[in-house]
Design an enzyme around this catalytic site. Structure first.
Site, PDB file in Angstrom:
ATOM      1  N   GLU A  57      64.898  21.885  47.179  1.00  0.00           N
ATOM      2  CA  GLU A  57      64.779  20.438  47.390  1.00  0.00           C
ATOM      3  C   GLU A  57      64.145  19.745  46.191  1.00  0.00           C
ATOM      4  O   GLU A  57      64.550  18.666  45.793  1.00  0.00           O
ATOM      5  CB  GLU A  57      63.955  20.143  48.650  1.00  0.00           C
ATOM      6  CG  GLU A  57      64.715  20.365  49.941  1.00  0.00           C
ATOM      7  CD  GLU A  57      66.009  19.559  50.007  1.00  0.00           C
ATOM      8  OE1 GLU A  57      66.086  18.470  49.414  1.00  0.00           O
ATOM      9  OE2 GLU A  57      66.960  20.047  50.628  1.00  0.00           O
ATOM     10  N   CYS A 213      82.222  11.189  50.951  1.00  0.00           N
ATOM     11  CA  CYS A 213      81.877   9.768  50.824  1.00  0.00           C
ATOM     12  C   CYS A 213      81.213   9.554  49.461  1.00  0.00           C
ATOM     13  O   CYS A 213      80.072   9.130  49.353  1.00  0.00           O
ATOM     14  CB  CYS A 213      80.951   9.354  51.968  1.00  0.00           C
ATOM     15  SG  CYS A 213      80.793   7.577  52.123  1.00  0.00           S
ATOM     16  N   CYS A 220      88.323   8.786  52.355  1.00  0.00           N
ATOM     17  CA  CYS A 220      88.186   8.306  53.728  1.00  0.00           C
ATOM     18  C   CYS A 220      89.172   8.975  54.688  1.00  0.00           C
ATOM     19  O   CYS A 220      88.855   9.216  55.844  1.00  0.00           O
ATOM     20  CB  CYS A 220      88.361   6.791  53.783  1.00  0.00           C
ATOM     21  SG  CYS A 220      87.104   5.935  52.835  1.00  0.00           S
ATOM     22  N   CYS A 223      87.695  12.025  56.147  1.00  0.00           N
ATOM     23  CA  CYS A 223      86.296  11.898  56.581  1.00  0.00           C
ATOM     24  C   CYS A 223      86.143  12.173  58.083  1.00  0.00           C
ATOM     25  O   CYS A 223      86.846  11.586  58.891  1.00  0.00           O
ATOM     26  CB  CYS A 223      85.809  10.495  56.252  1.00  0.00           C
ATOM     27  SG  CYS A 223      84.143  10.197  56.812  1.00  0.00           S
ATOM     28  N   CYS A 229      83.235   4.263  61.063  1.00  0.00           N
ATOM     29  CA  CYS A 229      82.883   3.616  59.806  1.00  0.00           C
ATOM     30  C   CYS A 229      83.328   2.155  59.790  1.00  0.00           C
ATOM     31  O   CYS A 229      84.519   1.846  59.769  1.00  0.00           O
ATOM     32  CB  CYS A 229      83.510   4.378  58.638  1.00  0.00           C
ATOM     33  SG  CYS A 229      83.098   3.644  57.047  1.00  0.00           S
TER      34      CYS A 229
HETATM   35 FE1  SF4 Z   1      82.526   7.074  53.688  1.00  0.00          FE
HETATM   36 FE2  SF4 Z   1      83.365   5.587  55.704  1.00  0.00          FE
HETATM   37 FE3  SF4 Z   1      85.110   6.528  53.964  1.00  0.00          FE
HETATM   38 FE4  SF4 Z   1      83.860   8.178  55.645  1.00  0.00          FE
HETATM   39  S1  SF4 Z   1      85.307   6.579  56.167  1.00  0.00           S
HETATM   40  S2  SF4 Z   1      84.234   8.525  53.459  1.00  0.00           S
HETATM   41  S3  SF4 Z   1      81.856   7.241  55.786  1.00  0.00           S
HETATM   42  S4  SF4 Z   1      83.482   5.079  53.557  1.00  0.00           S
END
Ligand code: SF4
Length: 415
Positions: A57, A213, A220, A223, A229
């Site tokens: 960390e 992200c 996206c 994701c 989102c």
């Molecule tokens: Fe990021 Fe939203 Fe795209 Fe997912 S959907 S990668 S959280 S911007």
């Protein structure tokens, strides 16, 4: 007390929070990267687990994963336990840390290990609050990461990756480095963290920011939390989804402290990368430093170089460098040589002729807040030079010894 944020910027539906946790953790279980500290944390118990986690960390603060891996492996091999680290000298720590940057991190790691061993009877604090309170160099993020990953405390973390993900999930467009936004993000992270797998949840959120992200071209489509989102919804449909206490269009009304400032509204060409936003960075301060590579012939003609140690506090504390001297801006080259020659004389205890200094070139190195130009000179010495032990520590080193010493990346560039 400040008014609670509008529902646009909150997770107010417990069902949605549950779904988000489940989706994120399932993705993490499938896709997480195989990083050396994860294997060590899994394979160890108690103190070792905590130590393995803590070192990673601290190293990962302000440094990319790819750079950290080699340093981490060498560090854990050399000091596998806190007791071993507590016995190390600062010189050894600086040598291993050389090139990783932000050198005070290594120093504070070692100070904290000493504190645990000598003042806390080898017992590590187990909660985020105690970790932050008792250990030097352990801030809110590191404390939360260690407490959740090593001890299962249900506490959130907020780092650069988490800031980006949360700001996008909840359309937070105010300056993400402002205390008001940071406080909201901590509240959100603490509310979202999964109660039964807090460490994995926090790592998953950070991993999402690091691999999916990402700042410039987020993936996206892949994701795992895209359905939660609001930035993505806004990009696809021209407005955020309707939420209870927000006007139909999904926009906050009035002066919302979490929305983008009225002067910088949503830019549809940016899509989800409208979030997060940061106030413009301060320009780094420009500095010029004269530095001289003093060279002597060692045995069998191999060159040896003089390096001197920096003071134990301030920038690059305790590291070794070629004799160097900060210069006032706009100093003429002739004058530059003269002040450098005077400075070298103090190290060597014998006169140095300014005209003997050969100008080699300039090396530019960017520290976080300083744009440093090293004006590099060299000087070859014929006879033996006896260094004055009363001044700062100094020594002659071969090229190999130079690279094994605690020297900064900037000095390696100079050589
Ligand atoms: Fe990021 Fe939203 Fe795209 Fe997912 S959907 S990668 S959280 S911007």
């Amino acid at each position: 007390a400040p008014a609670p944020p509008s529902a646009l910027h909150r997770f107010s539906d417990p069902g949605e929070v549950e779904a988000l946790r489940g989706n994120l953790l399932a993705w993490y279980d499938r896709c997480k990267r195989d990083l050396p500290w994860r294997a060590l944390v899994r394979g160890n118990i108690g103190k070792q687990r905590w130590g393995a986690m803590w070192v990673s960390e601290i190293m990962l603060q302000q440094t990319q994963v790819a750079t950290v891996i080699d340093y981490y492996n060498r560090w854990m091999q050399k000091w596998p336990t806190l007791q071993a680290l507590a016995q190390a000298s600062l010189e050894e720590v600086n040598e291993l840390w050389a090139g990783l940057g932000y050198y005070s991190r290594g120093k504070r790691l070692q100070e904290a290990a000493r504190k645990v061993v000598s003042e806390l009877a080898g017992h590590m604090p187990r909660t985020a609050e105690d970790l932050q309170k008792l250990l030097p160099g352990v801030g809110r993020y590191t404390a939360g990461a260690i407490a959740s990953i090593s001890y299962g405390q249900a506490t959130g973390v907020v780092d650069g990756n988490v800031i980006r993900v949360l700001c996008r999930l909840r359309c937070i467009g105010a300056d993400s480095s402002s205390p008001a936004v940071i406080d909201q993000l901590w509240d959100m992270a603490n509310a979202l963290v999964d109660r039964s797998r807090p460490g994995d949840f926090n790592q998953a959120l950070m991993e999402l920011g690091a691999t999916v992200c990402v700042p410039k071209a987020p993936l996206c489509g892949e994701c795992p939390v895209k359905q939660h989102c609001r930035a993505r919804h806004r990009k696809l449909f021209g407005k955020p989804p309707p939420v209870p206490d927000v006007e139909d269009c999904g926009e906050c009304v009035g002066d919302c402290p979490l929305c983008p400032p009225a002067t910088e509204p949503w830019d549809s060409s940016l899509g989800v990368t409208n979030f997060p936003r940061k106030a413009a960075k301060k320009q780094p301060r420009a500095m010029r430093t004269a530095t001289c590579v003093l060279e002597q012939r060692g045995c069998r003609g191999a060159p040896k170089y003089l390096i001197v140690q920096r003071p134990n506090s301030g920038l690059l504390a305790g590291l070794w460098e070629f004799p160097s001297l900060p210069l006032p801006q706009d100093l003429q080259e002739e004058k530059e040589r003269e002040v450098l020659a005077d400075h070298l004389q103090a190290w060597m205890g014998q006169p140095v002729a300014a005209k003997g200094l050969q100008f080699i070139g300039e090396v530019i190195h960017i520290f976080s807040h300083i744009h440093q130009t090293y004006v590099v000179y060299s000087l070859h010495l014929d006879g033996d030079v006896t260094l004055d032990p009363a001044s700062f520590p100094s020594r002659w080193v071969t090229e190999e010894e130079f690279h094994a010493s605690a020297v900064s990346t900037a000095m390696k560039k100079v050589l």
